[in-house]
Scaffold this active site. Structure first.
Site, PDB file in Angstrom:
ATOM      1  N   ASP A  18      15.684  50.088  54.049  1.00 41.25           N
ATOM      2  CA  ASP A  18      14.208  50.414  54.703  1.00 41.25           C
ATOM      3  C   ASP A  18      14.530  51.342  55.619  1.00 41.25           C
ATOM      4  O   ASP A  18      15.095  50.890  56.525  1.00 41.25           O
ATOM      5  CB  ASP A  18      13.559  49.306  54.701  1.00 41.25           C
ATOM      6  CG  ASP A  18      12.239  49.111  54.233  1.00 41.25           C
ATOM      7  OD1 ASP A  18      11.810  50.102  53.660  1.00 41.25           O
ATOM      8  OD2 ASP A  18      11.509  48.154  54.016  1.00 41.25           O
ATOM      9  N   HIS A  49      10.952  59.427  57.267  1.00 36.31           N
ATOM     10  CA  HIS A  49      10.169  58.048  57.344  1.00 36.31           C
ATOM     11  C   HIS A  49      11.141  57.358  56.497  1.00 36.31           C
ATOM     12  O   HIS A  49      10.986  55.860  56.726  1.00 36.31           O
ATOM     13  CB  HIS A  49       8.771  57.932  56.711  1.00 36.31           C
ATOM     14  CG  HIS A  49       7.818  58.690  57.555  1.00 36.31           C
ATOM     15  ND1 HIS A  49       7.026  57.849  58.359  1.00 36.31           N
ATOM     16  CD2 HIS A  49       7.385  59.950  57.761  1.00 36.31           C
ATOM     17  CE1 HIS A  49       6.070  58.488  59.010  1.00 36.31           C
ATOM     18  NE2 HIS A  49       6.196  59.897  58.593  1.00 36.31           N
TER      19      HIS A  49
END
Length: 480
Positions: A367, A158
Protein backbone atom coordinates in the site's frame (compact mmCIF):
# COMPACT_ATOMS: atom_id res chain seq x y z
CA UNK A 1 0.47 35.58 -4.08
CA UNK A 2 0.71 32.46 -6.27
CA UNK A 3 -2.43 30.51 -7.04
CA UNK A 4 -2.47 26.73 -6.77
CA UNK A 5 -3.64 24.67 -9.75
CA UNK A 6 -4.37 21.07 -8.70
CA UNK A 7 -4.59 18.48 -11.48
CA UNK A 8 -5.84 14.95 -10.80
CA UNK A 9 -7.62 12.20 -12.70
CA UNK A 10 -10.88 12.92 -10.91
CA UNK A 11 -12.12 16.04 -9.16
CA UNK A 12 -13.87 15.82 -5.80
CA UNK A 13 -17.62 16.49 -5.94
CA UNK A 14 -17.91 20.28 -5.48
CA UNK A 15 -21.18 20.31 -3.55
CA UNK A 16 -19.62 18.15 -0.83
CA UNK A 17 -16.97 20.73 0.01
CA UNK A 18 -17.14 21.86 3.60
CA UNK A 19 -19.52 19.15 4.71
CA UNK A 20 -17.98 17.58 7.81
CA UNK A 21 -17.33 13.89 7.39
CA UNK A 22 -18.59 13.85 3.81
CA UNK A 23 -15.20 13.76 2.07
CA UNK A 24 -11.86 12.11 2.45
CA UNK A 25 -9.07 14.00 4.17
CA UNK A 26 -7.19 14.60 0.92
CA UNK A 27 -10.15 16.41 -0.62
CA UNK A 28 -10.59 18.47 2.54
CA UNK A 29 -6.91 19.47 2.61
CA UNK A 30 -6.73 20.32 -1.08
CA UNK A 31 -10.00 22.23 -0.83
CA UNK A 32 -8.58 24.33 1.98
CA UNK A 33 -5.41 25.04 -0.02
CA UNK A 34 -7.42 26.01 -3.08
CA UNK A 35 -9.56 28.40 -1.06
CA UNK A 36 -6.49 29.98 0.55
CA UNK A 37 -4.70 30.38 -2.78
CA UNK A 38 -7.67 31.23 -5.03
CA UNK A 39 -6.86 28.05 -6.90
CA UNK A 40 -8.53 25.71 -9.38
CA UNK A 41 -8.98 21.92 -9.25
CA UNK A 42 -8.86 20.41 -12.75
CA UNK A 43 -9.56 16.85 -13.92
CA UNK A 44 -11.92 14.39 -15.54
CA UNK A 45 -15.60 14.79 -14.69
CA UNK A 46 -16.21 11.04 -14.60
CA UNK A 47 -18.62 11.49 -17.52
CA UNK A 48 -18.33 10.27 -21.10
CA UNK A 49 -18.90 12.12 -24.36
CA UNK A 50 -19.32 10.87 -27.94
CA UNK A 51 -16.65 13.27 -29.18
CA UNK A 52 -13.94 15.03 -27.19
CA UNK A 53 -14.20 18.80 -27.52
CA UNK A 54 -12.06 20.04 -24.64
CA UNK A 55 -15.04 21.92 -23.22
CA UNK A 56 -14.41 22.99 -19.62
CA UNK A 57 -17.22 22.79 -17.10
CA UNK A 58 -16.34 25.49 -14.57
CA UNK A 59 -18.07 25.56 -11.19
CA UNK A 60 -17.51 27.29 -7.87
CA UNK A 61 -18.84 25.75 -4.68
CA UNK A 62 -17.89 26.39 -1.06
CA UNK A 63 -15.11 28.73 -2.18
CA UNK A 64 -13.45 26.19 -4.50
CA UNK A 65 -13.32 26.52 -8.28
CA UNK A 66 -13.33 23.27 -10.26
CA UNK A 67 -12.81 22.70 -13.97
CA UNK A 68 -13.65 19.35 -15.57
CA UNK A 69 -13.61 17.73 -18.99
CA UNK A 70 -15.50 14.71 -20.34
CA UNK A 71 -13.69 11.80 -22.00
CA UNK A 72 -14.67 9.50 -24.83
CA UNK A 73 -15.64 5.89 -23.99
CA UNK A 74 -12.50 4.58 -25.73
CA UNK A 75 -10.35 6.84 -23.54
CA UNK A 76 -12.05 5.62 -20.38
CA UNK A 77 -11.60 2.00 -21.41
CA UNK A 78 -7.98 2.23 -22.57
CA UNK A 79 -6.50 5.08 -20.48
CA UNK A 80 -8.33 4.57 -17.18
CA UNK A 81 -9.44 0.93 -17.07
CA UNK A 82 -6.53 -0.04 -19.31
CA UNK A 83 -3.12 1.57 -18.82
CA UNK A 84 -3.78 3.17 -15.44
CA UNK A 85 -5.51 0.25 -13.73
CA UNK A 86 -4.46 -2.85 -15.68
CA UNK A 87 -0.86 -1.86 -16.35
CA UNK A 88 0.50 0.70 -13.89
CA UNK A 89 -1.58 -0.14 -10.82
CA UNK A 90 -0.71 -3.87 -10.61
CA UNK A 91 2.92 -3.28 -11.61
CA UNK A 92 3.41 -0.53 -9.01
CA UNK A 93 1.90 -2.86 -6.37
CA UNK A 94 4.41 -5.60 -7.30
CA UNK A 95 1.75 -7.74 -9.06
CA UNK A 96 3.61 -8.31 -12.30
CA UNK A 97 1.53 -11.47 -12.75
CA UNK A 98 -1.60 -9.30 -13.19
CA UNK A 99 0.04 -6.59 -15.28
CA UNK A 100 -1.28 -6.28 -18.84
CA UNK A 101 0.80 -4.77 -21.62
CA UNK A 102 -1.32 -3.57 -24.54
CA UNK A 103 -0.12 -1.01 -27.09
CA UNK A 104 -3.56 0.57 -27.38
CA UNK A 105 -3.57 1.18 -23.61
CA UNK A 106 -0.28 3.08 -23.82
CA UNK A 107 -1.36 5.12 -26.82
CA UNK A 108 -4.55 6.18 -25.06
CA UNK A 109 -2.61 7.05 -21.89
CA UNK A 110 -0.44 9.47 -23.89
CA UNK A 111 -3.46 10.85 -25.76
CA UNK A 112 -5.46 11.57 -22.61
CA UNK A 113 -2.49 13.19 -20.89
CA UNK A 114 -2.11 15.42 -23.96
CA UNK A 115 -5.78 16.33 -23.69
CA UNK A 116 -5.34 17.17 -20.02
CA UNK A 117 -2.38 19.41 -20.91
CA UNK A 118 -4.22 21.22 -23.71
CA UNK A 119 -7.30 21.74 -21.55
CA UNK A 120 -5.58 23.00 -18.39
CA UNK A 121 -3.11 25.39 -20.03
CA UNK A 122 -5.67 28.21 -20.54
CA UNK A 123 -6.29 28.13 -16.77
CA UNK A 124 -2.63 28.60 -15.79
CA UNK A 125 -1.39 32.12 -15.08
CA UNK A 126 2.35 33.03 -15.04
CA UNK A 127 2.86 32.88 -11.26
CA UNK A 128 0.71 29.82 -10.55
CA UNK A 129 2.00 26.66 -8.87
CA UNK A 130 0.84 23.48 -10.62
CA UNK A 131 0.40 20.34 -8.49
CA UNK A 132 -0.21 17.09 -10.42
CA UNK A 133 -1.44 13.99 -8.61
CA UNK A 134 -0.78 10.30 -9.07
CA UNK A 135 0.00 7.59 -11.59
CA UNK A 136 -2.70 8.55 -14.09
CA UNK A 137 -0.76 11.67 -15.09
CA UNK A 138 2.95 10.83 -14.85
CA UNK A 139 3.94 12.44 -18.20
CA UNK A 140 1.75 15.53 -17.85
CA UNK A 141 4.61 17.75 -16.67
CA UNK A 142 6.68 17.15 -19.81
CA UNK A 143 3.66 17.85 -22.01
CA UNK A 144 3.07 21.16 -20.26
CA UNK A 145 6.74 22.05 -20.76
CA UNK A 146 6.50 21.18 -24.46
CA UNK A 147 3.65 23.67 -24.73
CA UNK A 148 5.70 26.43 -23.14
CA UNK A 149 4.61 26.28 -19.50
CA UNK A 150 7.51 27.53 -17.35
CA UNK A 151 5.69 27.56 -13.99
CA UNK A 152 6.89 25.42 -11.11
CA UNK A 153 5.20 22.03 -11.46
CA UNK A 154 5.14 19.27 -8.87
CA UNK A 155 4.00 15.64 -8.92
CA UNK A 156 2.89 13.59 -5.94
CA UNK A 157 2.57 9.82 -6.30
CA UNK A 158 -0.01 8.29 -3.96
CA UNK A 159 0.95 4.67 -4.64
CA UNK A 160 4.24 2.73 -4.28
CA UNK A 161 7.10 3.01 -6.73
CA UNK A 162 8.24 -0.54 -7.60
CA UNK A 163 11.79 -1.89 -7.40
CA UNK A 164 13.86 -1.41 -10.52
CA UNK A 165 13.90 -5.12 -11.36
CA UNK A 166 10.09 -5.00 -11.66
CA UNK A 167 9.72 -1.57 -13.22
CA UNK A 168 11.96 -2.41 -16.17
CA UNK A 169 9.34 -4.94 -17.31
CA UNK A 170 7.23 -1.94 -18.42
CA UNK A 171 7.70 -1.32 -22.16
CA UNK A 172 9.41 2.04 -22.80
CA UNK A 173 9.96 2.63 -19.10
CA UNK A 174 12.87 4.97 -19.89
CA UNK A 175 10.68 7.42 -21.80
CA UNK A 176 8.06 7.44 -19.06
CA UNK A 177 10.59 8.30 -16.34
CA UNK A 178 12.32 10.84 -18.59
CA UNK A 179 8.97 12.59 -18.98
CA UNK A 180 8.67 12.78 -15.18
CA UNK A 181 11.97 14.64 -14.97
CA UNK A 182 10.32 17.79 -16.28
CA UNK A 183 8.65 18.35 -12.91
CA UNK A 184 10.43 20.59 -10.41
CA UNK A 185 9.42 18.41 -7.47
CA UNK A 186 8.48 14.72 -7.32
CA UNK A 187 6.98 13.53 -4.05
CA UNK A 188 6.58 9.99 -2.72
CA UNK A 189 4.70 8.62 0.27
CA UNK A 190 7.71 6.99 1.96
CA UNK A 191 11.49 6.82 1.90
CA UNK A 192 11.20 3.26 0.54
CA UNK A 193 9.37 4.36 -2.60
CA UNK A 194 11.75 7.33 -2.96
CA UNK A 195 14.76 5.01 -2.70
CA UNK A 196 13.31 2.74 -5.40
CA UNK A 197 12.88 5.71 -7.74
CA UNK A 198 16.40 7.01 -7.02
CA UNK A 199 17.83 3.52 -7.62
CA UNK A 200 16.21 3.45 -11.06
CA UNK A 201 17.46 6.96 -11.87
CA UNK A 202 21.03 5.99 -11.03
CA UNK A 203 21.12 2.46 -12.42
CA UNK A 204 19.04 2.74 -15.60
CA UNK A 205 19.58 6.39 -16.55
CA UNK A 206 23.07 6.95 -15.17
CA UNK A 207 22.10 10.25 -13.57
CA UNK A 208 23.64 11.88 -10.51
CA UNK A 209 21.49 12.30 -7.42
CA UNK A 210 22.64 14.52 -4.56
CA UNK A 211 22.09 13.60 -0.90
CA UNK A 212 19.18 16.05 -0.72
CA UNK A 213 17.38 14.23 -3.57
CA UNK A 214 18.35 16.69 -6.31
CA UNK A 215 18.59 15.06 -9.75
CA UNK A 216 20.51 16.68 -12.60
CA UNK A 217 18.88 16.17 -16.00
CA UNK A 218 19.16 18.15 -19.27
CA UNK A 219 20.39 21.34 -17.60
CA UNK A 220 17.60 21.05 -15.05
CA UNK A 221 17.54 20.16 -11.39
CA UNK A 222 14.62 18.16 -10.06
CA UNK A 223 14.04 17.47 -6.37
CA UNK A 224 12.71 14.04 -5.33
CA UNK A 225 11.56 13.77 -1.72
CA UNK A 226 9.31 11.78 0.62
CA UNK A 227 6.17 13.51 1.96
CA UNK A 228 4.21 11.03 4.13
CA UNK A 229 0.53 11.88 3.90
CA UNK A 230 -1.82 11.88 6.89
CA UNK A 231 -5.49 12.34 7.69
CA UNK A 232 -7.23 15.61 8.52
CA UNK A 233 -7.05 14.92 12.24
CA UNK A 234 -9.23 17.78 13.46
CA UNK A 235 -11.90 17.14 10.84
CA UNK A 236 -11.95 13.40 11.52
CA UNK A 237 -12.09 13.96 15.29
CA UNK A 238 -15.11 16.20 14.79
CA UNK A 239 -16.76 13.56 12.59
CA UNK A 240 -16.08 10.87 15.21
CA UNK A 241 -18.00 12.89 17.80
CA UNK A 242 -21.03 13.52 15.58
CA UNK A 243 -24.51 12.11 16.13
CA UNK A 244 -24.01 9.83 13.11
CA UNK A 245 -20.84 8.37 14.60
CA UNK A 246 -22.42 7.83 18.02
CA UNK A 247 -25.43 6.17 16.41
CA UNK A 248 -23.21 3.89 14.32
CA UNK A 249 -21.20 2.94 17.42
CA UNK A 250 -24.31 2.07 19.42
CA UNK A 251 -25.88 0.14 16.55
CA UNK A 252 -22.81 -2.00 16.02
CA UNK A 253 -22.18 -2.63 19.71
CA UNK A 254 -25.78 -3.69 20.26
CA UNK A 255 -25.64 -6.07 17.31
CA UNK A 256 -22.67 -7.97 18.75
CA UNK A 257 -24.49 -9.12 21.84
CA UNK A 258 -22.80 -10.10 25.11
CA UNK A 259 -19.09 -9.40 25.46
CA UNK A 260 -17.97 -10.35 21.97
CA UNK A 261 -14.87 -8.64 20.62
CA UNK A 262 -14.87 -7.21 17.12
CA UNK A 263 -12.16 -6.89 14.50
CA UNK A 264 -12.73 -4.41 11.68
CA UNK A 265 -11.31 -4.10 8.20
CA UNK A 266 -12.29 -1.29 5.83
CA UNK A 267 -10.79 -1.55 2.37
CA UNK A 268 -11.68 -0.87 -1.22
CA UNK A 269 -12.18 -4.22 -2.99
CA UNK A 270 -8.68 -4.56 -4.44
CA UNK A 271 -6.11 -7.35 -4.63
CA UNK A 272 -3.45 -5.06 -3.12
CA UNK A 273 -5.40 -4.97 0.16
CA UNK A 274 -4.76 -8.62 0.97
CA UNK A 275 -8.39 -9.41 1.78
CA UNK A 276 -8.19 -13.06 0.74
CA UNK A 277 -5.08 -13.52 2.89
CA UNK A 278 -6.87 -11.72 5.76
CA UNK A 279 -9.80 -14.14 5.60
CA UNK A 280 -7.36 -17.07 5.56
CA UNK A 281 -5.61 -15.66 8.63
CA UNK A 282 -8.88 -15.23 10.50
CA UNK A 283 -9.82 -18.77 9.56
CA UNK A 284 -6.50 -19.93 11.03
CA UNK A 285 -7.23 -18.01 14.25
CA UNK A 286 -10.67 -19.60 14.57
CA UNK A 287 -9.22 -23.06 13.96
CA UNK A 288 -6.25 -22.68 16.31
CA UNK A 289 -8.19 -20.99 19.12
CA UNK A 290 -11.58 -22.75 19.45
CA UNK A 291 -11.90 -21.59 23.07
CA UNK A 292 -11.78 -17.94 21.95
CA UNK A 293 -13.46 -18.23 18.56
CA UNK A 294 -17.10 -17.70 19.47
CA UNK A 295 -16.23 -14.52 21.34
CA UNK A 296 -14.85 -12.81 18.21
CA UNK A 297 -16.42 -11.34 15.05
CA UNK A 298 -14.69 -9.91 11.97
CA UNK A 299 -16.51 -7.05 10.22
CA UNK A 300 -15.07 -6.56 6.75
CA UNK A 301 -16.38 -3.56 4.80
CA UNK A 302 -15.24 -3.76 1.17
CA UNK A 303 -16.92 -1.40 -1.31
CA UNK A 304 -16.55 -2.66 -4.91
CA UNK A 305 -14.31 -0.76 -7.31
CA UNK A 306 -13.22 -0.98 -10.96
CA UNK A 307 -15.90 -3.50 -11.76
CA UNK A 308 -15.00 -3.35 -15.47
CA UNK A 309 -11.58 -4.89 -14.80
CA UNK A 310 -11.66 -8.71 -14.79
CA UNK A 311 -9.16 -9.13 -11.92
CA UNK A 312 -11.50 -7.15 -9.65
CA UNK A 313 -14.45 -9.34 -10.58
CA UNK A 314 -12.39 -12.40 -9.68
CA UNK A 315 -11.37 -11.10 -6.26
CA UNK A 316 -14.99 -10.35 -5.38
CA UNK A 317 -16.05 -13.89 -6.26
CA UNK A 318 -13.09 -15.33 -4.34
CA UNK A 319 -13.90 -13.36 -1.19
CA UNK A 320 -17.57 -14.31 -1.32
CA UNK A 321 -16.53 -17.95 -1.63
CA UNK A 322 -14.07 -17.72 1.26
CA UNK A 323 -16.49 -15.88 3.54
CA UNK A 324 -19.14 -18.52 2.86
CA UNK A 325 -16.71 -21.36 3.48
CA UNK A 326 -15.42 -19.90 6.77
CA UNK A 327 -18.88 -19.08 8.05
CA UNK A 328 -20.15 -22.50 7.07
CA UNK A 329 -17.26 -24.24 8.84
CA UNK A 330 -17.35 -22.26 12.09
CA UNK A 331 -20.74 -20.55 12.61
CA UNK A 332 -23.61 -21.72 14.77
CA UNK A 333 -27.19 -20.47 15.10
CA UNK A 334 -26.20 -17.62 17.44
CA UNK A 335 -22.92 -16.53 15.90
CA UNK A 336 -21.45 -15.86 12.45
CA UNK A 337 -17.69 -15.18 12.49
CA UNK A 338 -17.43 -12.97 9.37
CA UNK A 339 -19.73 -10.09 8.48
CA UNK A 340 -18.77 -9.29 4.91
CA UNK A 341 -20.33 -6.06 3.57
CA UNK A 342 -19.95 -4.87 -0.06
CA UNK A 343 -20.96 -1.24 0.34
CA UNK A 344 -19.48 2.04 1.46
CA UNK A 345 -20.39 4.19 4.48
CA UNK A 346 -19.97 7.91 5.24
CA UNK A 347 -16.79 8.71 7.14
CA UNK A 348 -18.74 9.78 10.21
CA UNK A 349 -20.37 6.34 10.45
CA UNK A 350 -17.04 4.64 9.82
CA UNK A 351 -15.59 6.62 12.72
CA UNK A 352 -18.27 5.09 14.96
CA UNK A 353 -17.52 1.61 13.63
CA UNK A 354 -13.78 2.09 14.25
CA UNK A 355 -14.43 3.18 17.84
CA UNK A 356 -16.59 0.09 18.44
CA UNK A 357 -13.87 -2.28 17.19
CA UNK A 358 -11.40 -3.87 19.61
CA UNK A 359 -8.93 -4.53 16.80
CA UNK A 360 -8.22 -2.64 13.58
CA UNK A 361 -7.04 -5.17 11.00
CA UNK A 362 -5.10 -3.34 8.29
CA UNK A 363 -3.12 -5.94 6.34
CA UNK A 364 -2.47 -4.86 2.74
CA UNK A 365 0.04 -6.82 0.71
CA UNK A 366 1.38 -3.49 -0.56
CA UNK A 367 0.00 0.00 0.00
CA UNK A 368 1.22 3.49 -0.77
CA UNK A 369 0.17 4.70 2.68
CA UNK A 370 -3.18 3.39 4.05
CA UNK A 371 -5.08 6.08 5.90
CA UNK A 372 -7.58 3.59 7.41
CA UNK A 373 -4.85 2.71 9.91
CA UNK A 374 -4.62 6.35 10.96
CA UNK A 375 -8.38 6.84 11.06
CA UNK A 376 -8.74 3.78 13.29
CA UNK A 377 -6.25 5.21 15.77
CA UNK A 378 -7.86 8.67 15.73
CA UNK A 379 -11.31 7.21 16.47
CA UNK A 380 -10.32 5.27 19.59
CA UNK A 381 -11.32 5.97 23.19
CA UNK A 382 -8.02 7.03 24.77
CA UNK A 383 -9.03 5.46 28.09
CA UNK A 384 -9.84 2.07 26.56
CA UNK A 385 -8.28 1.99 23.08
CA UNK A 386 -8.34 -0.84 20.60
CA UNK A 387 -5.23 -2.40 19.05
CA UNK A 388 -4.01 -1.73 15.52
CA UNK A 389 -2.65 -4.76 13.63
CA UNK A 390 -0.79 -3.34 10.65
CA UNK A 391 0.98 -4.87 7.66
CA UNK A 392 4.67 -4.05 7.60
CA UNK A 393 4.20 -3.53 3.84
CA UNK A 394 1.78 -0.61 4.27
CA UNK A 395 3.30 2.80 3.65
CA UNK A 396 2.05 3.88 7.08
CA UNK A 397 4.18 1.27 8.90
CA UNK A 398 7.35 3.40 9.29
CA UNK A 399 5.29 6.07 11.09
CA UNK A 400 3.30 3.55 13.17
CA UNK A 401 5.89 1.29 14.78
CA UNK A 402 3.78 0.94 17.95
CA UNK A 403 1.15 -1.03 16.06
CA UNK A 404 1.39 -4.82 16.06
CA UNK A 405 3.28 -5.23 12.79
CA UNK A 406 2.71 -8.40 10.76
CA UNK A 407 3.56 -10.13 7.51
CA UNK A 408 0.14 -10.38 5.79
CA UNK A 409 1.33 -13.34 3.72
CA UNK A 410 1.66 -15.47 6.86
CA UNK A 411 -1.68 -16.73 8.28
CA UNK A 412 0.10 -18.02 11.38
CA UNK A 413 1.70 -14.65 12.11
CA UNK A 414 -1.54 -12.73 11.69
CA UNK A 415 -3.42 -15.32 13.76
CA UNK A 416 -0.87 -14.95 16.55
CA UNK A 417 -1.18 -11.16 16.36
CA UNK A 418 -4.98 -11.38 16.76
CA UNK A 419 -4.53 -13.56 19.84
CA UNK A 420 -1.92 -11.14 21.22
CA UNK A 421 -4.17 -8.13 20.63
CA UNK A 422 -7.19 -9.74 22.28
CA UNK A 423 -5.13 -10.54 25.39
CA UNK A 424 -3.21 -7.26 25.51
CA UNK A 425 -3.33 -5.54 28.94
CA UNK A 426 -4.97 -2.13 29.15
CA UNK A 427 -1.72 -0.43 30.16
CA UNK A 428 0.05 -1.68 27.03
CA UNK A 429 -2.89 -0.75 24.82
CA UNK A 430 -2.83 2.79 26.21
CA UNK A 431 0.94 3.10 25.76
CA UNK A 432 0.84 1.95 22.17
CA UNK A 433 -2.17 4.13 21.38
CA UNK A 434 -0.64 7.28 22.83
CA UNK A 435 2.44 6.91 20.66
CA UNK A 436 0.37 6.17 17.55
CA UNK A 437 -2.02 9.05 18.22
CA UNK A 438 0.84 11.54 18.55
CA UNK A 439 2.06 10.55 15.08
CA UNK A 440 -1.42 10.72 13.54
CA UNK A 441 -2.13 14.11 15.16
CA UNK A 442 1.22 15.74 14.42
CA UNK A 443 1.81 14.40 10.92
CA UNK A 444 -1.61 15.20 9.48
CA UNK A 445 -2.73 16.00 5.96
CA UNK A 446 -2.50 19.75 6.52
CA UNK A 447 1.17 19.44 7.45
CA UNK A 448 1.73 17.22 4.39
CA UNK A 449 0.10 19.74 2.08
CA UNK A 450 1.98 22.69 3.57
CA UNK A 451 5.34 20.90 3.31
CA UNK A 452 4.77 19.92 -0.31
CA UNK A 453 3.62 23.37 -1.40
CA UNK A 454 6.51 25.04 0.44
CA UNK A 455 8.97 22.69 -1.27
CA UNK A 456 7.34 23.39 -4.63
CA UNK A 457 7.73 27.11 -3.97
CA UNK A 458 11.39 26.52 -3.15
CA UNK A 459 11.06 27.84 0.41
CA UNK A 460 13.70 26.85 2.89
CA UNK A 461 16.15 25.84 0.15
CA UNK A 462 17.73 27.16 -3.00
CA UNK A 463 15.36 27.34 -5.95
CA UNK A 464 16.77 24.47 -7.99
CA UNK A 465 14.35 24.86 -10.88
CA UNK A 466 15.55 26.17 -14.21
CA UNK A 467 12.00 26.47 -15.49
CA UNK A 468 11.74 29.76 -17.30
CA UNK A 469 15.54 29.93 -17.77
CA UNK A 470 15.91 27.20 -20.38
CA UNK A 471 13.91 26.20 -23.40
CA UNK A 472 12.03 22.99 -22.67
CA UNK A 473 13.29 19.98 -24.63
CA UNK A 474 10.65 17.78 -26.12
CA UNK A 475 10.77 14.25 -24.70
CA UNK A 476 9.06 11.48 -26.66
CA UNK A 477 6.66 9.73 -24.34
CA UNK A 478 6.11 6.16 -25.47
CA UNK A 479 4.46 3.68 -23.20
CA UNK A 480 4.43 0.64 -25.42
Amino acid sequence: MSRLIVVSNRVSVPQAMGAAGAQGGLAVALGAALRENRGIWFGWSGKETDSFTGHLDMQRNFGVTTATIDLEPQDVDEYYNGYANRTLWPLFHYRIDLTEYDRSFGESYVRVNQRFAESVIPLIEPEDLVWVHDYHLLPLGSMLREKGVTNRIGLFLHIPWPPTRLFVSLPNHEQLVASMLHYDLIGFQTEEWLDSFIHYIKKEMGLKVAKDGTIEYQSRRIVARAFPIGIDYDEFLEASRSADAIGAYDRLKNSLGGNRKMLIGVDRLDYSKGLGERFDSFDRFLTDNPDMAKDVVLLQIAPPSRGDVSSYQLIRHDLERKAGHINGAHADVAWVPIRYVNRGYPRSELAGFYRAADIGLVTPLRDGMNLVAKEYVAAQDEEDPGVLILSRFAGAAPQMQDAVLVNPHSPEEVSDAIKQALAMPLEERRRRHQALLASVRDEDVVRWREHFVEALQGKGADDHSTAGNASPQKVPVKTQ
